[in-house]
Design an enzyme around this catalytic site. Structure first.
Site, PDB file in Angstrom:
ATOM      1  N   HIS A   1      20.514  47.358  90.075  1.00  0.00           N
ATOM      2  CA  HIS A   1      19.697  47.409  91.284  1.00  0.00           C
ATOM      3  C   HIS A   1      18.959  48.734  91.340  1.00  0.00           C
ATOM      4  CE1 HIS A   1      18.517  46.882  95.461  1.00  0.00           C
ATOM      5  NE2 HIS A   1      18.887  48.125  95.652  1.00  0.00           N
TER       6      HIS A   1
ATOM      7  N   GLY B   1      -6.010  31.591  48.767  1.00  0.00           N
ATOM      8  CA  GLY B   1      -5.046  30.868  47.948  1.00  0.00           C
ATOM      9  C   GLY B   1      -5.308  29.372  47.943  1.00  0.00           C
TER      10      GLY B   1
HETATM   11  C1  LIG Z   1      -6.797  34.898  71.695  1.00  0.00           C
HETATM   12  C2  LIG Z   1      -5.411  34.541  71.281  1.00  0.00           C
HETATM   13  C3  LIG Z   1      -4.331  35.091  71.943  1.00  0.00           C
HETATM   14  C4  LIG Z   1      -3.039  34.780  71.560  1.00  0.00           C
HETATM   15  N1  LIG Z   1      -2.012  35.341  72.256  1.00  0.00           N
HETATM   16  C5  LIG Z   1      -0.739  35.042  71.919  1.00  0.00           C
HETATM   17  C6  LIG Z   1       0.348  35.646  72.603  1.00  0.00           C
HETATM   18  O1  LIG Z   1       0.167  36.453  73.515  1.00  0.00           O
HETATM   19  N2  LIG Z   1       1.598  35.319  72.223  1.00  0.00           N
HETATM   20  C7  LIG Z   1       1.845  34.438  71.196  1.00  0.00           C
HETATM   21  O2  LIG Z   1       3.015  34.160  70.915  1.00  0.00           O
HETATM   22  N3  LIG Z   1       0.821  33.849  70.527  1.00  0.00           N
HETATM   23  C8  LIG Z   1      -0.455  34.142  70.858  1.00  0.00           C
HETATM   24  N4  LIG Z   1      -1.485  33.579  70.151  1.00  0.00           N
HETATM   25  C9  LIG Z   1      -1.156  32.631  69.071  1.00  0.00           C
HETATM   26  C10 LIG Z   1      -0.725  33.370  67.792  1.00  0.00           C
HETATM   27  O3  LIG Z   1      -1.756  34.233  67.397  1.00  0.00           O
HETATM   28  C11 LIG Z   1      -0.416  32.353  66.717  1.00  0.00           C
HETATM   29  O4  LIG Z   1       0.547  31.440  67.174  1.00  0.00           O
HETATM   30  C12 LIG Z   1       0.121  33.047  65.451  1.00  0.00           C
HETATM   31  O5  LIG Z   1      -0.787  33.985  64.959  1.00  0.00           O
HETATM   32  C13 LIG Z   1       0.431  31.998  64.382  1.00  0.00           C
HETATM   33  O6  LIG Z   1       0.879  32.624  63.224  1.00  0.00           O
HETATM   34  P1  LIG Z   1       0.691  31.968  61.793  1.00  0.00           P
HETATM   35  O7  LIG Z   1       1.295  32.934  60.838  1.00  0.00           O
HETATM   36  O8  LIG Z   1       1.169  30.588  61.808  1.00  0.00           O
HETATM   37  O9  LIG Z   1      -0.882  31.883  61.551  1.00  0.00           O
HETATM   38  P2  LIG Z   1      -2.063  32.932  61.672  1.00  0.00           P
HETATM   39  O10 LIG Z   1      -1.695  34.090  62.505  1.00  0.00           O
HETATM   40  O11 LIG Z   1      -3.258  32.151  62.065  1.00  0.00           O
HETATM   41  O12 LIG Z   1      -2.232  33.493  60.198  1.00  0.00           O
HETATM   42  C14 LIG Z   1      -2.696  32.705  59.152  1.00  0.00           C
HETATM   43  C15 LIG Z   1      -3.364  33.611  58.140  1.00  0.00           C
HETATM   44  O13 LIG Z   1      -3.618  32.845  56.974  1.00  0.00           O
HETATM   45  C16 LIG Z   1      -4.825  33.277  56.393  1.00  0.00           C
HETATM   46  N5  LIG Z   1      -5.282  32.197  55.523  1.00  0.00           N
HETATM   47  C17 LIG Z   1      -5.637  30.938  55.866  1.00  0.00           C
HETATM   48  N6  LIG Z   1      -5.926  30.198  54.790  1.00  0.00           N
HETATM   49  C18 LIG Z   1      -5.756  31.016  53.729  1.00  0.00           C
HETATM   50  C19 LIG Z   1      -5.885  30.840  52.328  1.00  0.00           C
HETATM   51  N7  LIG Z   1      -6.229  29.662  51.789  1.00  0.00           N
HETATM   52  N8  LIG Z   1      -5.637  31.902  51.531  1.00  0.00           N
HETATM   53  C20 LIG Z   1      -5.283  33.109  52.042  1.00  0.00           C
HETATM   54  N9  LIG Z   1      -5.131  33.329  53.357  1.00  0.00           N
HETATM   55  C21 LIG Z   1      -5.364  32.288  54.183  1.00  0.00           C
HETATM   56  C22 LIG Z   1      -5.717  33.542  57.578  1.00  0.00           C
HETATM   57  O14 LIG Z   1      -6.746  34.463  57.237  1.00  0.00           O
HETATM   58  C23 LIG Z   1      -4.713  34.142  58.582  1.00  0.00           C
HETATM   59  O15 LIG Z   1      -4.729  35.550  58.512  1.00  0.00           O
HETATM   60  C24 LIG Z   1      -2.807  33.901  70.479  1.00  0.00           C
HETATM   61  C25 LIG Z   1      -3.886  33.353  69.786  1.00  0.00           C
HETATM   62  C26 LIG Z   1      -5.169  33.671  70.170  1.00  0.00           C
HETATM   63  C27 LIG Z   1      -6.322  33.090  69.411  1.00  0.00           C
END
Ligand SMILES: Cc1cc2nc3c(=O)[nH]c(=O)nc-3n(C[C@H](O)[C@H](O)[C@H](O)COP(=O)(O)OP(=O)(O)OC[C@H]3O[C@@H](n4cnc5c(N)ncnc54)[C@H](O)[C@@H]3O)c2cc1C
Length: 465
Positions: free
Chosen positions: A444, A116
């Site tokens: 408990h 997007g």
């Molecule tokens: C290894 C690891 C372990 C983690 N463990 C935890 C945990 O245990 N607990 C926890 O709370 N958090 C954890 N996190 C963090 C968590 O994954 C993120 O905080 C969360 O996914 C953020 O959600 P979001 O929707 O903001 O972004 P994201 O999950 O990053 O999703 C964004 C999405 O947007 C898509 N996107 C980007 N740009 C575009 C575009 N221009 N057009 C279309 N699609 C696009 C991407 O492909 C992606 O799928 C972890 C992260 C990692 C890397």
């Protein structure tokens, strides 16, 4: 004809997909654009879920080899089938990402597959993988594009030998030596996975302590337990570069702890940064801060009317549940409600063994803000359920305001801390006092009794210590 939506969300991670479902529940015509082949974002595909699947499997492997005998269970030789472990992880991921697809269908959210770009306020262009483009109109556009691993300048990630968390979740063999650059939660969780499976793990951290955002006492306690389990720490040490030889990698160090380390795999886990590439924010004039985060107000609105931001791409902790809460709050606001997120009551959990969990202010933050507090602490060694389970590591620490007894922060290191912190979060949400927790009857024998005892300890009247 150009399709017109009430809400278009760019990004199908926990912020985006949850916002989409909630908006659709509220009767808004909603589309979610996601370029990855599956929904669920970082969390479901390459973050929370695969890492927790591997943590669970590797903990079982470690337990079978380490703890069963104490319970009088004799097992034969314990051996590892890494391929099966990885396949299980992949199945868990697929089940959950398909679950989100199902929820989209159930709630009539359109998943627009592609990348997007905001062409103008109210207009989004979707570039599909097949090269085709589609333009859509939206009354409101939500940026939920998440984050990516922060690279370390001069060190190129190949996801085979020098990996980010993504490559580290998919190694095809247990590395003999794994060097983890960064002592944050991702480095410690993934370091734990591979250490349990047999790797010699060294964590290099530039600061003099691990998990910098957590209460310092918990970080110190966690480091001690992990060091006892075999993970080596080089704190106050900076990585200057990684040299690639045919058979091994050489991690060059600056600082107190020596000159270099050799490794088979290096994990770069120095943090995550907001991802806004190709979104067209420059052209539209959406303001970013000095860290590249989309700037939003309390209602998640950017400086451009009709464009909003949620999740990892805006300020605040980069956590799944924070992104999801923001998704719900924004969807409800777009439907005319007045929902907001209580940022004082967002728990954080590290899924190592033992787990570490906390909510609210740390002791360091209270000191810096000159807020007077009392501490109640209770160790799991004195908790009967921890004894029966054989996991007595750790403690609960409650920080309550001196004058009012209001709970300001709860910090737990110990068995199932990630589950226990839910009660503390509820206490924060309800503005509870330590006395409220102390007077609440806890079943408990449960681990949660440690929370009650810590609350009693705030007033110096714990029973079992
Ligand atoms: C290894 C690891 C372990 C983690 N463990 C935890 C945990 O245990 N607990 C926890 O709370 N958090 C954890 N996190 C963090 C968590 O994954 C993120 O905080 C969360 O996914 C953020 O959600 P979001 O929707 O903001 O972004 P994201 O999950 O990053 O999703 C964004 C999405 O947007 C898509 N996107 C980007 N740009 C575009 C575009 N221009 N057009 C279309 N699609 C696009 C991407 O492909 C992606 O799928 C972890 C992260 C990692 C890397």
């Amino acid at each position: 004809m150009t399709e017109r939506y009430d809400v278009v969300i760019i990004g199908g991670g926990p912020g985006g997909y949850v916002a989409a479902i909630r908006a659709a529940q509220l009767g808004l015509k909603t589309a979610c654009i996601e370029s990855r082949g599956s929904l669920g974002g970082t969390c479901l595909n390459i973050g929370c879920i695969p890492s927790k699947a591997l943590l669970q499997s590797s903990e079982k492997f470690a337990e079978a080899g380490r703890d069963f005998a104490e319970h009088g269970i004799k097992v034969g030789e314990v051996s590892l089938d890494l391929g099966s472990m990885m396949s299980r992880k992949d199945r868990v991921v697929t089940t959950l990402t398909r679950g989100v697809e199902f929820l989209f269908r159930k709630n009539k959210v359109d998943w627009l597959k592609g990348k997007g770009r905001i062409a103008a306020p109210g207009r989004v262009v979707v570039a599909g993988a097949d090269g085709g483009t589609q333009e859509i109109e939206a009354a409101s556009i939500i940026i939920a594009t998440g984050s990516e691993s922060t690279p370390l300048p001069g060190i190129e990630i190949d996801e085979k030998r020098i990996v980010s968390s993504t490559g580290c979740l998919a190694l095809d063999r247990v590395p003999g030596r794994l060097v983890v650059i960064g002592g944050g939660y991702i480095g410690l969780e993934l370091g734990s996975v591979w250490q349990r499976l047999g790797a010699k793990v060294t964590v290099v951290e530039v600061l003099d302590h691990v998990v910098p955002n957590m209460d310092r006492e918990l970080g110190t306690a966690l480091q001690r337990v992990l060091a006892r389990s075999g993970i080596e720490f080089k704190l106050g040490t900076k990585v200057a570069g990684v040299r690639q030889g045919p058979d091994e990698l050489t991690v060059e160090l600056e600082g107190a702890a020596g000159q270099s380390l050799t490794a088979d795999v290096v994990l770069v886990a120095i943090g995550r940064r907001p991802y806004t590439e190709g979104l067209g924010l420059d052209a539209v004039g959406v303001a970013l801060d000095e860290h590249g985060r989309v700037v939003v107000d309390d209602g998640f609105a950017t400086n451009i009317p009709g464009i909003y931001g949620i999740g990892d791409v805006i300020r605040g902790p980069m956590l799944e549940h924070k992104a999801a809460e923001e998704g719900v709050a924004l969807a409800e606001r777009l439907a005319g409600q007045k929902t907001s997120v209580d940022y004082d009551a967002i728990p954080a959990v590290i899924y190592t063994w033992p787990e570490v969990a906390s909510v609210g202010r740390t002791e360091e933050e209270l000191k810096a803000a000159a807020i007077s507090y009392r501490i109640g602490k209770f160790p799991f060694t004195a908790n009967p359920r921890a004894r029966t389970n054989g996991y007595t590591e750790g403690f609960v620490k409650i920080l309550a305001e001196s004058d009012t007894d209001r709970v300001l922060g709860v910090h737990i290191i110990g068995p199932d801390a990630g589950t226990l912190v839910a009660e503390a979060t509820l206490a924060k949400e309800f503005g509870a006092s330590a006395e409220d927790i102390a007077r609440t009857c806890h079943a408990h024998p449960t681990l949660s009794e440690a929370l009650k005892e810590a609350a009693l300890a705030v007033d110096g009247r714990a029973i079992h210590i």
